[in-house]
Design a protein around this motif. Sequence first.
Motif, mmCIF file in Angstrom:
data_model
loop_
_atom_site.group_PDB
_atom_site.id
_atom_site.type_symbol
_atom_site.label_atom_id
_atom_site.label_comp_id
_atom_site.label_asym_id
_atom_site.label_seq_id
_atom_site.Cartn_x
_atom_site.Cartn_y
_atom_site.Cartn_z
ATOM 1 N N UNK A 18 -49.579 -29.503 -44.228
ATOM 2 C CA UNK A 18 -50.760 -30.365 -44.092
ATOM 3 C C UNK A 18 -50.630 -31.653 -44.916
ATOM 4 N N UNK A 19 -49.736 -31.644 -45.920
ATOM 5 C CA UNK A 19 -49.586 -32.788 -46.819
ATOM 6 C C UNK A 19 -48.533 -33.800 -46.389
ATOM 7 N N UNK A 20 -47.532 -33.352 -45.620
ATOM 8 C CA UNK A 20 -46.469 -34.273 -45.235
ATOM 9 C C UNK A 20 -45.573 -33.674 -44.149
ATOM 10 N N UNK A 21 -44.707 -34.542 -43.614
ATOM 11 C CA UNK A 21 -43.635 -34.126 -42.708
ATOM 12 C C UNK A 21 -42.341 -34.513 -43.406
ATOM 13 N N UNK A 22 -41.443 -33.555 -43.583
ATOM 14 C CA UNK A 22 -40.158 -33.819 -44.214
ATOM 15 C C UNK A 22 -39.067 -33.868 -43.172
ATOM 16 N N UNK A 23 -38.131 -34.801 -43.339
ATOM 17 C CA UNK A 23 -37.051 -34.984 -42.373
ATOM 18 C C UNK A 23 -35.730 -35.228 -43.080
ATOM 19 N N UNK A 24 -34.661 -35.049 -42.340
ATOM 20 C CA UNK A 24 -33.322 -35.347 -42.813
ATOM 21 C C UNK A 24 -32.776 -36.481 -41.952
ATOM 22 N N UNK A 25 -32.220 -37.499 -42.619
ATOM 23 C CA UNK A 25 -31.644 -38.649 -41.923
ATOM 24 C C UNK A 25 -30.124 -38.591 -42.036
ATOM 25 N N UNK A 26 -29.441 -38.634 -40.918
ATOM 26 C CA UNK A 26 -27.977 -38.652 -40.861
ATOM 27 C C UNK A 26 -27.348 -37.508 -41.655
ATOM 28 N N UNK A 27 -28.019 -36.378 -41.704
ATOM 29 C CA UNK A 27 -27.522 -35.217 -42.454
ATOM 30 C C UNK A 27 -27.256 -35.535 -43.921
ATOM 31 N N UNK A 28 -27.907 -36.573 -44.455
ATOM 32 C CA UNK A 28 -27.604 -37.019 -45.807
ATOM 33 C C UNK A 28 -28.834 -37.295 -46.655
ATOM 34 N N UNK A 29 -29.800 -38.039 -46.112
ATOM 35 C CA UNK A 29 -30.951 -38.488 -46.884
ATOM 36 C C UNK A 29 -32.226 -37.793 -46.440
ATOM 37 N N UNK A 30 -33.105 -37.556 -47.405
ATOM 38 C CA UNK A 30 -34.418 -37.011 -47.087
ATOM 39 C C UNK A 30 -35.394 -38.143 -46.844
ATOM 40 N N UNK A 31 -36.326 -37.900 -45.939
ATOM 41 C CA UNK A 31 -37.417 -38.839 -45.688
ATOM 42 C C UNK A 31 -38.698 -38.028 -45.637
ATOM 43 N N UNK A 32 -39.787 -38.657 -46.011
ATOM 44 C CA UNK A 32 -41.076 -37.977 -46.011
ATOM 45 C C UNK A 32 -42.140 -38.889 -45.429
ATOM 46 N N UNK A 33 -42.999 -38.301 -44.630
ATOM 47 C CA UNK A 33 -44.169 -39.015 -44.127
ATOM 48 C C UNK A 33 -45.382 -38.326 -44.733
ATOM 49 N N UNK A 34 -46.004 -38.942 -45.738
ATOM 50 C CA UNK A 34 -47.198 -38.346 -46.345
ATOM 51 C C UNK A 34 -48.348 -38.296 -45.326
#
Length: 141
Positions: free
Chosen positions: A12-28
């Motif tokens: 409910x707080x965010x969506x977590x993702x992986x970019x290029x199998x290397x970096x984390x990204x978050x959408x609050x």
Amino acid sequence: MSLEGVINVQSPDHIGMLLWDTFNASIPASFIPKDKYEWRPFSDEEIAARVVPVQQRGTGEVTATANGDSDQVIDSSSETGDAEQSDAYAVPLDISGNRYGSGEWVFKGTSQSIGANGALEFVVVDVIRANEVLSVTGALR
């Protein structure tokens, strides 16, 4: 700038993702428009359907724990000669549906899961590099 990431966690707080199998990204959650998207908690039946018993110990089979981390099942039969039956539970290793956790973000009106194919396009809001770690913050349109 927009990017596409592979969803690895939804809450409910965010969506977590992986970019290029290397970096984390978050959408609050504050960057997820509530007029287009809503959080849908899973029912008890949906959660129970995704949990499977851990295979019999002594098989050396790799399973996933409830938090999604892979664990090697300990081979206790080599010391005792007996294979123990575990009462523990784990989630299956196939996480392609990204349906782990307590729910998912869906489109309002259709209730279709965002990133149904596992990927999600988002707009980059901020990129921070600190101590050799890259952190990407995004937003949904």
